[in-house]
Write an enzyme that holds these catalytic residues in place. Structure first.
Site, PDB file in Angstrom:
ATOM      1  N   ARG A  16       2.752   6.784  15.098  1.00  0.00           N
ATOM      2  CA  ARG A  16       2.704   7.661  13.913  1.00  0.00           C
ATOM      3  C   ARG A  16       1.886   8.901  14.238  1.00  0.00           C
ATOM      4  NH1 ARG A  16       0.246   4.774   9.044  1.00  0.00           N
ATOM      5  NH2 ARG A  16       2.368   4.081   8.639  1.00  0.00           N
ATOM      6  N   TYR A  60       0.813  -1.222   0.000  1.00  0.00           N
ATOM      7  CA  TYR A  60       0.000   0.000   0.000  1.00  0.00           C
ATOM      8  C   TYR A  60       0.854   1.285   0.000  1.00  0.00           C
ATOM      9  CZ  TYR A  60      -3.551   3.301   1.751  1.00  0.00           C
ATOM     10  OH  TYR A  60      -4.399   4.369   1.921  1.00  0.00           O
TER      11      TYR A  60
HETATM   12  P1  NAD Z   1     -12.882   3.652   0.686  1.00  0.00           P
HETATM   13  O1  NAD Z   1     -12.477   2.221   0.522  1.00  0.00           O
HETATM   14  O2  NAD Z   1     -14.073   3.946   1.526  1.00  0.00           O
HETATM   15  O3  NAD Z   1     -13.088   4.310  -0.742  1.00  0.00           O
HETATM   16  C1  NAD Z   1     -12.319   3.994  -1.869  1.00  0.00           C
HETATM   17  C2  NAD Z   1     -13.275   3.746  -3.021  1.00  0.00           C
HETATM   18  O4  NAD Z   1     -12.515   3.494  -4.204  1.00  0.00           O
HETATM   19  C3  NAD Z   1     -14.163   2.507  -2.810  1.00  0.00           C
HETATM   20  O5  NAD Z   1     -15.526   2.876  -2.821  1.00  0.00           O
HETATM   21  C4  NAD Z   1     -13.820   1.601  -3.963  1.00  0.00           C
HETATM   22  O6  NAD Z   1     -14.922   0.892  -4.495  1.00  0.00           O
HETATM   23  C5  NAD Z   1     -13.246   2.574  -4.974  1.00  0.00           C
HETATM   24  N1  NAD Z   1     -12.405   1.908  -5.956  1.00  0.00           N
HETATM   25  C6  NAD Z   1     -11.432   0.984  -5.716  1.00  0.00           C
HETATM   26  N2  NAD Z   1     -10.902   0.566  -6.868  1.00  0.00           N
HETATM   27  C7  NAD Z   1     -11.548   1.235  -7.858  1.00  0.00           C
HETATM   28  C8  NAD Z   1     -11.461   1.214  -9.263  1.00  0.00           C
HETATM   29  N3  NAD Z   1     -10.612   0.403  -9.889  1.00  0.00           N
HETATM   30  N4  NAD Z   1     -12.276   2.014  -9.970  1.00  0.00           N
HETATM   31  C9  NAD Z   1     -13.174   2.816  -9.354  1.00  0.00           C
HETATM   32  N5  NAD Z   1     -13.312   2.872  -8.021  1.00  0.00           N
HETATM   33  C10 NAD Z   1     -12.503   2.090  -7.280  1.00  0.00           C
HETATM   34  O7  NAD Z   1     -11.602   4.407   1.234  1.00  0.00           O
HETATM   35  P2  NAD Z   1     -11.446   5.880   1.849  1.00  0.00           P
HETATM   36  O8  NAD Z   1     -11.135   5.712   3.277  1.00  0.00           O
HETATM   37  O9  NAD Z   1     -12.571   6.737   1.446  1.00  0.00           O
HETATM   38  O10 NAD Z   1     -10.110   6.338   1.124  1.00  0.00           O
HETATM   39  C11 NAD Z   1     -10.103   7.245   0.006  1.00  0.00           C
HETATM   40  C12 NAD Z   1      -8.669   7.520  -0.402  1.00  0.00           C
HETATM   41  O11 NAD Z   1      -7.945   8.073   0.698  1.00  0.00           O
HETATM   42  C13 NAD Z   1      -7.882   6.272  -0.823  1.00  0.00           C
HETATM   43  O12 NAD Z   1      -7.015   6.606  -1.858  1.00  0.00           O
HETATM   44  C14 NAD Z   1      -7.093   5.925   0.414  1.00  0.00           C
HETATM   45  O13 NAD Z   1      -5.930   5.188   0.107  1.00  0.00           O
HETATM   46  C15 NAD Z   1      -6.773   7.299   0.955  1.00  0.00           C
HETATM   47  N6  NAD Z   1      -6.473   7.292   2.406  1.00  0.00           N
HETATM   48  C16 NAD Z   1      -7.461   7.023   3.311  1.00  0.00           C
HETATM   49  C17 NAD Z   1      -7.165   7.024   4.662  1.00  0.00           C
HETATM   50  C18 NAD Z   1      -8.230   6.751   5.698  1.00  0.00           C
HETATM   51  O14 NAD Z   1      -7.919   6.818   6.900  1.00  0.00           O
HETATM   52  N7  NAD Z   1      -9.458   6.431   5.342  1.00  0.00           N
HETATM   53  C19 NAD Z   1      -5.854   7.280   5.097  1.00  0.00           C
HETATM   54  C20 NAD Z   1      -4.877   7.528   4.154  1.00  0.00           C
HETATM   55  C21 NAD Z   1      -5.200   7.552   2.803  1.00  0.00           C
END
Ligand code: NAD
Length: 335
Positions: A290, A151
């Site tokens: 962290r 990741y």
């Molecule tokens: P989430 O899993 O709720 O949302 C991510 C969405 O992306 C999902 O609904 C999923 O269906 C969609 N997705 C995955 N692959 C896809 C594809 N090929 N095409 C279209 N859609 C696709 O996650 P989140 O918590 O809302 O995270 C959003 C972003 O923020 C991500 O990039 C995540 O890595 C980043 N992030 C989140 C956190 C956190 O604490 N939630 C921390 C650091 C980074």
């Protein structure tokens, strides 16, 4: 930005991008396209008046479709979850690079003015996070690189795409490194949930079952900071519209540090229970400590995420409790 400029938000069926879509809609933007690969009935939020497309963005043609006519693109689509998910499904996490590679190219070809990428604190060098009291991470701590397996490396590589699309092709890109985000309308069950939601659910289950105990992953001493969703979406907007931050990764996180044990105590207080704690040392636990160093965001934006975790957890707990009750009653719940 004009109020009728087209904004594209990817990952919009998920937690953060769902909230971001609602945020822009509530600010009065009239042309918003929300995209996710999840079928529409499974989205956490569907905002009225917003175009919602179910597309898998790991493919070139769907990215071209998603970016048609866009002025701004916010890429939050990724295959991700809490530690339990990212430790076990490293290949899935790495494959999110396909979204980055195809979407940024499509955005560039569509003449998009600004492109946002949601990176993560998992991009930081893990060697600096071996103690619960490790010093807060500043942006330069990503290098020399030793990101979280799978990741974290995908995030780092995607950041580099953003930086080079600016350096070589002149597209304005923006990169925020999120530290744990929590709030209503996010994953709370099923294996992808992160610590705050998982702990709320476990406390609710313990109350409901009358079996007053809780299993905590690790030994409870690991520390993290937790950013409330409203701060996160406001921060994304501010970062995306600050030209001093073009192609510059920046922390977007709270700097209020808590141990997992502290987090459990807070949720217990909100729930009005005291549970017997059992620790599972073999469970996924991530780095030992962290936190977010917010010097850069305070200097450039004169702002930082400040919602106290106690306050944010109350609304999160209430929402999860509601979902839990709905599911138990056989109604549709979003987990
Ligand atoms: P989430 O899993 O709720 O949302 C991510 C969405 O992306 C999902 O609904 C999923 O269906 C969609 N997705 C995955 N692959 C896809 C594809 N090929 N095409 C279209 N859609 C696709 O996650 P989140 O918590 O809302 O995270 C959003 C972003 O923020 C991500 O990039 C995540 O890595 C980043 N992030 C989140 C956190 C956190 O604490 N939630 C921390 C650091 C980074």
């Amino acid at each position: 930005m004009k109020m009728d400029d087209l904004i594209v938000v990817t990952g919009a069926g998920g937690f953060i991008a769902g909230a971001l879509t609602r945020y822009f809609h509530d600010k009065g933007f009239t042309q918003i396209r929300a995209v996710d690969k999840k079928p529409l009935p499974e989205w956490y939020q569907q905002v009225p008046g917003v175009e919602a497309l179910c597309l898998d963005l790991s493919e070139r043609d769907t990215c071209v479709r998603a970016c048609e006519g866009a002025v701004e693109v916010y890429n939050l689509a990724a295959d991700m979850g809490g530690m339990g998910f990212i430790e076990h499904f490293r290949v899935e996490c790495l494959r999110s690079i396909l979204i980055t590679a195809n979407l940024i190219e499509a955005a560039y070809r569509a003449g998009v003015e600004r492109y946002f990428f949601s990176s993560s604190a998992c991009a930081y060098n893990t060697e600096l996070q071996k103690e619960p009291q490790a010093r807060a991470l500043k942006e330069s701590d990503a290098y020399p690189a030793m990101a979280e397996r799978g990741y974290g490396w995908e995030k780092l590589m995607s950041e580099i795409f953003c930086q080079e699309y600016w350096a070589e092709r002149g597209m304005k890109t923006f990169i925020a490194r999120f530290h744990n985000v929590y709030g209503p309308f996010g994953t709370w069950d099923g294996g992808r949930e992160k610590a705050p939601a998982a702990i709320c659910r476990k406390v609710i289950e313990a109350k409901d079952s009358g079996k007053h105990e809780i299993v905590i992953w690790g030994d409870g001493t690991a520390t993290r900071s937790f950013m409330y969703i409203d701060d996160c979406v406001q921060g994304i907007d501010m970062i995306m519209h600050c030209d001093d931050l073009i192609a510059t990764p920046i922390n977007l996180g709270s700097s209020e540090l808590l141990s997992i044990n502290n987090l459990v105590s807070l949720v217990e207080e909100i729930a009005g229970v005291k549970l017997q704690r059992r620790y599972d040392p073999g469970a996924p636990r991530g780095v030992a400590g962290r936190n977010s160093d917010n010097t850069l965001i305070k200097r450039t934006l004169n702002w930082e995420p400040l919602t106290p975790v106690r306050q944010g957890l109350k609304t999160t707990y209430a929402w999860i409790e509601q979902q839990y009750a709905a599911r138990k009653a056989g109604k549709h719940a979003r987990s």
